[in-house]
Design a protein around this motif. Structure first.
Motif, mmCIF file in Angstrom:
data_model
loop_
_atom_site.group_PDB
_atom_site.id
_atom_site.type_symbol
_atom_site.label_atom_id
_atom_site.label_comp_id
_atom_site.label_asym_id
_atom_site.label_seq_id
_atom_site.Cartn_x
_atom_site.Cartn_y
_atom_site.Cartn_z
ATOM 1 N N ALA A 1 1.917 9.702 -5.313
ATOM 2 C CA ALA A 1 2.247 11.078 -5.047
ATOM 3 C C ALA A 1 3.436 11.458 -5.732
ATOM 4 C CB ALA A 1 2.796 10.823 -3.603
ATOM 5 N N GLN A 2 4.235 10.753 -6.457
ATOM 6 C CA GLN A 2 5.384 10.935 -7.167
ATOM 7 C C GLN A 2 4.827 11.317 -8.568
ATOM 8 O OE1 GLN A 2 8.210 7.745 -6.911
ATOM 9 N NE2 GLN A 2 9.165 8.617 -5.313
ATOM 10 N N SER A 3 3.624 10.803 -9.076
ATOM 11 C CA SER A 3 3.115 10.929 -10.163
ATOM 12 C C SER A 3 2.227 12.357 -10.077
ATOM 13 C CB SER A 3 2.417 9.787 -10.796
ATOM 14 O OG SER A 3 1.151 9.747 -10.114
ATOM 15 N N LYS B 1 -0.662 12.407 -8.411
ATOM 16 C CA LYS B 1 -1.943 12.268 -8.425
ATOM 17 C C LYS B 1 -2.663 12.569 -7.136
ATOM 18 C CE LYS B 1 -1.821 8.478 -11.932
ATOM 19 N NZ LYS B 1 -2.060 7.041 -12.061
ATOM 20 N N LEU B 2 -1.850 12.579 -5.996
ATOM 21 C CA LEU B 2 -2.194 13.194 -4.646
ATOM 22 C C LEU B 2 -1.745 14.404 -4.402
ATOM 23 C CD1 LEU B 2 -1.374 9.969 -2.457
ATOM 24 C CD2 LEU B 2 -3.560 10.416 -3.506
ATOM 25 N N ALA B 3 -2.708 14.918 -3.599
ATOM 26 C CA ALA B 3 -2.345 16.386 -3.321
ATOM 27 C C ALA B 3 -1.773 16.287 -1.705
ATOM 28 C CB ALA B 3 -3.708 17.415 -3.139
ATOM 29 N N GLY B 4 -1.120 17.367 -1.036
ATOM 30 C CA GLY B 4 -0.809 17.261 0.129
ATOM 31 C C GLY B 4 0.589 16.366 0.314
ATOM 32 N N ASP B 5 1.584 16.631 -0.842
ATOM 33 C CA ASP B 5 2.861 15.981 -0.593
ATOM 34 C C ASP B 5 3.588 16.411 0.817
ATOM 35 O OD1 ASP B 5 3.540 16.027 -4.138
ATOM 36 O OD2 ASP B 5 2.749 14.575 -2.909
ATOM 37 N N GLU B 6 3.209 17.398 1.403
ATOM 38 C CA GLU B 6 3.825 18.009 2.425
ATOM 39 C C GLU B 6 3.598 16.833 3.847
ATOM 40 O OE1 GLU B 6 0.104 18.939 1.865
ATOM 41 O OE2 GLU B 6 1.214 20.638 1.318
ATOM 42 N N ASN B 7 2.682 16.301 3.660
ATOM 43 C CA ASN B 7 2.338 14.941 4.667
ATOM 44 C C ASN B 7 3.282 14.210 4.626
ATOM 45 O OD1 ASN B 7 0.114 16.740 5.742
ATOM 46 N ND2 ASN B 7 -1.321 15.567 4.650
ATOM 47 N N LEU B 8 3.551 13.972 3.213
ATOM 48 C CA LEU B 8 4.497 12.660 3.119
ATOM 49 C C LEU B 8 6.042 13.106 3.553
ATOM 50 C CD1 LEU B 8 3.318 11.288 -0.268
ATOM 51 C CD2 LEU B 8 2.942 10.491 2.103
ATOM 52 N N ASP B 9 6.057 14.496 3.260
ATOM 53 C CA ASP B 9 7.479 15.076 3.520
ATOM 54 C C ASP B 9 7.729 14.960 5.034
ATOM 55 O OD1 ASP B 9 7.770 17.461 0.776
ATOM 56 O OD2 ASP B 9 8.365 15.010 1.076
ATOM 57 N N GLY B 10 6.525 15.251 6.015
ATOM 58 C CA GLY B 10 6.588 15.432 7.140
ATOM 59 C C GLY B 10 6.955 14.004 7.917
ATOM 60 N N GLU B 11 6.405 13.056 7.322
ATOM 61 C CA GLU B 11 6.723 11.924 7.790
ATOM 62 C C GLU B 11 7.844 11.394 7.610
ATOM 63 O OE1 GLU B 11 5.000 7.231 6.816
ATOM 64 O OE2 GLU B 11 3.853 8.848 6.123
ATOM 65 N N ARG B 12 8.535 11.495 6.056
ATOM 66 C CA ARG B 12 9.883 11.301 5.979
ATOM 67 C C ARG B 12 10.895 12.089 6.979
ATOM 68 N NH1 ARG B 12 10.787 13.609 1.182
ATOM 69 N NH2 ARG B 12 9.401 11.893 0.190
ATOM 70 N N LEU B 13 10.603 13.135 7.404
ATOM 71 C CA LEU B 13 11.504 14.123 8.287
ATOM 72 C C LEU B 13 11.343 13.442 9.626
ATOM 73 C CD1 LEU B 13 10.879 17.672 7.138
ATOM 74 C CD2 LEU B 13 13.211 16.240 6.895
ATOM 75 N N ALA C 1 0.797 -1.125 0.017
ATOM 76 C CA ALA C 1 -0.077 0.060 0.072
ATOM 77 C C ALA C 1 0.954 1.144 -0.112
ATOM 78 C CB ALA C 1 -0.845 0.113 1.073
ATOM 79 N N ARG C 2 2.041 1.419 0.656
ATOM 80 C CA ARG C 2 2.774 2.466 0.790
ATOM 81 C C ARG C 2 3.635 2.516 -0.641
ATOM 82 N NH1 ARG C 2 6.091 2.236 6.513
ATOM 83 N NH2 ARG C 2 4.203 2.349 7.704
ATOM 84 N N GLN C 3 3.862 1.455 -1.353
ATOM 85 C CA GLN C 3 4.306 1.615 -2.488
ATOM 86 C C GLN C 3 3.659 2.321 -3.584
ATOM 87 O OE1 GLN C 3 5.638 -2.366 -3.215
ATOM 88 N NE2 GLN C 3 7.621 -2.189 -2.624
ATOM 89 N N VAL C 4 2.221 1.872 -3.328
ATOM 90 C CA VAL C 4 1.233 2.480 -4.231
ATOM 91 C C VAL C 4 0.886 3.959 -4.115
ATOM 92 C CG1 VAL C 4 -1.313 2.553 -4.890
ATOM 93 C CG2 VAL C 4 -0.118 0.413 -4.915
ATOM 94 N N ARG C 5 0.913 4.193 -2.741
ATOM 95 C CA ARG C 5 0.791 5.674 -2.294
ATOM 96 C C ARG C 5 2.035 6.650 -2.757
ATOM 97 N NH1 ARG C 5 -1.220 3.194 2.514
ATOM 98 N NH2 ARG C 5 0.712 3.470 3.755
#
Length: 173
Positions: free
Chosen positions: A81-83, A85-97, A73-77
């Motif tokens: 996100a990289q393509s 298709k999702l808005a809110g990439d800042e949430n993914l960046d926050g998780e990564r940080l 599921a994470r790979q799909v998300r």
């Protein structure tokens, strides 16, 4: 026929510490391990376990399968996100940080660098005390494969944790 509800609940409660360690071995992150443990307990309580199954082995297998589903599921998300298709990439960046800021000991870091299969096999045998045959059954893999994964994992840990032989520079200024 499924296992008795009371026996199942008692068995799950008894297994929680081992399942948590296994979940941490799979995920490498405490928060993810806690989420995985909760999902595993919920799945076991909802669906039960076959009456003829060893609850411990069954629980480890359920935990591993839930983690595999989460990774997919994470790979799909991530791909979505990289393509764009999702808005809110800042949430993914926050998780990564947040994950990058976690400080782990040298042993945990080396353990986390092992492949998922190596971590799972080594955790079941070295931490949980299962035999190779029991670990192979819990992981749904041939015993030779489990033995090979454990051997490679031990070798990788030994290399990662061995003291550096590089000379240390000192200045006498």
């Amino acid at each position: 026929m499924a296992m008795n509800d009371d026996a199942l609940r008692r068995g799950i409660v008894d297994l929680l510490p081992q399942l948590r360690r296994f979940a941490f071995a799979l995920t490498g992150v405490r928060e993810d391990a806690d989420d995985l443990l909760q999902a595993t307990a919920e799945r076991l309580l909802e669906r039960g376990a076959p009456a003829d199954a060893d609850l411990g082995k069954w629980a480890f297998r359920v935990c591993k399968n839930i983690w595999i589903d989460e990774i997919r599921a994470r790979q799909v998300r991530r791909a979505a996100a990289q393509s764009g298709k999702l808005a809110g990439d800042e949430n993914l960046d926050g998780e990564r940080l947040a994950i990058e800021r976690l400080t782990v000991s040298k042993v945990n870091k080396a353990f986390a660098e092992l492949s998922e299969d190596q971590r799972a096999a080594l955790s079941l045998v070295a931490v949980e005390g299962l035999s190779y045959a029991e670990a192979a059954e819990a992981l749904g893999s041939p015993i030779g494969t489990v033995m090979s994964r454990i051997s490679r994992a031990r070798q990788a840990l030994a290399e990662a944790l061995s003291p550096s032989l590089e000379p240390v520079e000192t200045s006498l200024e």
